[in-house]
Motif scaffolding. Structure first.
Motif, PDB file in Angstrom:
ATOM      1  N   ILE A 113      61.245  43.578  35.319  1.00  0.00           N
ATOM      2  CA  ILE A 113      61.311  43.521  36.832  1.00  0.00           C
ATOM      3  C   ILE A 113      60.006  44.608  37.428  1.00  0.00           C
ATOM      4  O   ILE A 113      59.465  44.346  38.463  1.00  0.00           O
ATOM      5  N   ASN A 114      59.579  45.557  36.184  1.00  0.00           N
ATOM      6  CA  ASN A 114      58.610  46.472  36.929  1.00  0.00           C
ATOM      7  C   ASN A 114      57.006  45.670  37.367  1.00  0.00           C
ATOM      8  O   ASN A 114      56.880  46.328  38.552  1.00  0.00           O
ATOM      9  N   PRO A 115      56.599  44.833  36.779  1.00  0.00           N
ATOM     10  CA  PRO A 115      55.445  44.425  37.191  1.00  0.00           C
ATOM     11  C   PRO A 115      55.653  43.783  38.602  1.00  0.00           C
ATOM     12  O   PRO A 115      54.805  43.739  39.432  1.00  0.00           O
ATOM     13  N   GLN A 116      57.136  43.053  38.907  1.00  0.00           N
ATOM     14  CA  GLN A 116      57.261  42.571  40.296  1.00  0.00           C
ATOM     15  C   GLN A 116      57.231  43.807  41.251  1.00  0.00           C
ATOM     16  O   GLN A 116      56.996  43.348  42.718  1.00  0.00           O
ATOM     17  N   ILE A 117      57.932  44.830  40.813  1.00  0.00           N
ATOM     18  CA  ILE A 117      57.987  45.880  41.789  1.00  0.00           C
ATOM     19  C   ILE A 117      56.611  46.426  42.169  1.00  0.00           C
ATOM     20  O   ILE A 117      56.176  46.599  43.454  1.00  0.00           O
ATOM     21  N   THR A 118      55.715  46.361  41.245  1.00  0.00           N
ATOM     22  CA  THR A 118      54.404  46.871  41.531  1.00  0.00           C
ATOM     23  C   THR A 118      53.763  45.846  42.254  1.00  0.00           C
ATOM     24  O   THR A 118      53.024  46.035  43.485  1.00  0.00           O
TER      25      THR A 118
END
Ligand code: AMP
Length: 447
Positions: A113-118
């Motif tokens: 999920i983190n790259p999507q949040i970025t």
């Protein structure tokens, strides 16, 4: 009709030209003007009709026509049922929007999920998402819905099939009430109509290529076989016809894995694609299939939906689907852009009911073919008379008496049987790969 005449702006016309499209497809002709006019639409269109450009192009134009108070706040939300479809839709947003200053992102489950949040924190104008991950991100405060102007529900029927209705309803409650809604669905069964009533405001209805028209364009055969022989029959069909790219449908994930392994063992490069595979494995399988490294892609119905594979020459139903409409979707994957596609169904004794249901839905009796050495212990009789006999239907069915191109021209392993009756084969040839022998029994053609 040209893209120019549809009222699209210069940066979009340039992108479309660079992509190589010379004229808009029927769904684009019908959908683009009302979307540009700000109307809600309810469109019956399947993958392969060009529906994605039908909503992406006018959305890009609407968003670029007026600058928002805050740049790169999410103003268009496109929801799709599967990860693959989401990724493909976002690719289209990038392709068609390349001469515009708009930003987009895609979010779906099964990956970190983190790259999507970025990506979201950098700001996006257009967000493409699958329902579950979108709600996760919303709950984490990473997406805001308060500036959404346009909502797209793509393949809405499949979202319902996949049980996303509650997620969709939750998302709808979070969106501003004043917005433009575009709903695309392959079918408009009752459940979808109910959903549309609660979402769409005075929609323009758009319909292209109803399922039966798709079925008409595809040459279809039934291969009656014993269940245990299905894998061997498929291998023989692939080898003898020298198929280089074939999509094979399996009803189950386990069946898809098993079949891909059996094909690999037989020296045929194959991969399976279904919901239990990691996103990376699914992406790789699709890429390998597109670039020719994988000859046979074995897919479940849900995984196959929305796969953007242009112009598949043939598809095989390793098992028949339980729902006849899924058969129509499956064979719709071939024979695109006016080219005649071919669909082959391997049918074992336990699938005769499904076959009969399919023949009723498509209003057509399918030609039976047999592979030498693999004649089944069971017969696959023609369906009972069509429920809705029609004068037109009769005329149409007559055309299918003629043998389809390819059949009996040496490329096929077998010949269709004559039309002498319903007999089972009198003798069984056990010469795998051998040529045809005189055929007996039910021709399976129209009557
Ligand atoms: P879709 O139904 O949106 O999945 O599109 C199916 C395929 O048709 C995609 O590969 C598109 O790139 C292609 N396509 C879309 N619009 C056109 C067009 N006007 N002319 C030719 N190909 C198109």
């Amino acid at each position: 009709m040209t893209f120019d005449e549809l009222g699209l702006a210069a940066p979009l016309l340039r992108a479309v030209k660079e992509k190589g499209y010379t004229e808009p497809s029927p769904i684009q002709v019908e959908a683009i003007p009302p979307v540009l006019a700000g109307r809600d639409i309810m469109a019956a269109a399947q993958t392969g009709t060009g529906k994605t450009a039908g909503f992406v192009l006018p959305i890009l134009q609407l968003l670029s026509a007026h600058a928002p108070a805050h740049p790169h706040r999410t103003r268009a939300l496109i929801i799709t049922p599967t990860r693959e479809l989401a990724a493909q839709v976002q690719e289209s947003v990038v392709t068609y929007g390349k001469h515009l200053p708009l930003k987009s992102a895609v979010v779906f489950g099964g990956v970190k999920i983190n790259p999507q949040i970025t990506a979201l924190r950098k700001g996006v104008d257009i967000l493409v998402a699958t329902p579950g991950r979108l709600l996760d991100l919303y709950q984490q405060g990473e997406v805001r819905f308060n500036e959404i102007e346009i909502l797209v529900l793509d393949e809405a029927d499949r979202m319902l099939d996949m049980g996303f209705i509650h997620d969709i309803r939750r998302i709808l409650k979070l969106l501003p009430a004043r917005r433009q809604n575009l709903l695309f669905s392959a079918t408009f069964a009752n459940e979808i109509r109910q959903l549309t009533r609660s979402i769409l405001h005075d929609p323009v209805e758009v319909e292209v290529s109803p399922p039966n028209a798709t079925a008409e364009r595809v040459e279809q055969w039934v291969y009656p076989v014993d269940k245990k022989d299905k894998s061997a029959v498929l291998q023989q069909l692939v080898k003898e016809n020298d198929w280089q790219q074939v999509l094979v449908f399996s009803r189950t994930k386990h069946g898809a894995n098993k079949l891909a392994q059996q094909l690999e063992k037989a020296g045929i490069n194959a991969a399976a694609i279904h919901g239990n595979k990691s996103q990376a494995a699914r992406t790789k399988a699709l890429a390998d299939f597109k670039n020719g490294k994988v000859r046979v892609l074995v897919a479940t119905d849900i995984a196959a939906r929305g796969l953007d594979i242009a112009q598949l020459p043939q598809v095989v139903n390793f098992d028949l689907p339980n729902v006849p409409e899924d058969y129509v979707h499956r064979i719709g994957r071939t024979g695109r852009a006016g080219a005649a596609g071919k669909a082959y169904s391997l049918v074992s004794a336990d699938e005769i009911k499904q076959l009969n249901d399919i023949e009723h839905v498509i209003q057509r009796h399918l030609t039976r073919e047999y592979v030498d050495g693999f004649e089944p212990d069971h017969d696959v009789p023609a369906s009972a008379p069509m429920r809705k006999p029609q004068v037109h239907g009769q005329a149409r069915m007559q055309q299918h008496h003629k043998r389809p191109a390819g059949a009996g021209d040496g490329k096929h392993t077998s010949r269709g049987r004559g039309s002498e009756g319903h007999n089972r084969p009198q003798q069984r040839s056990k010469r795998p790969g051998g040529r045809s022998r005189p055929a007996l029994g039910q021709g399976g053609n129209s009557r």
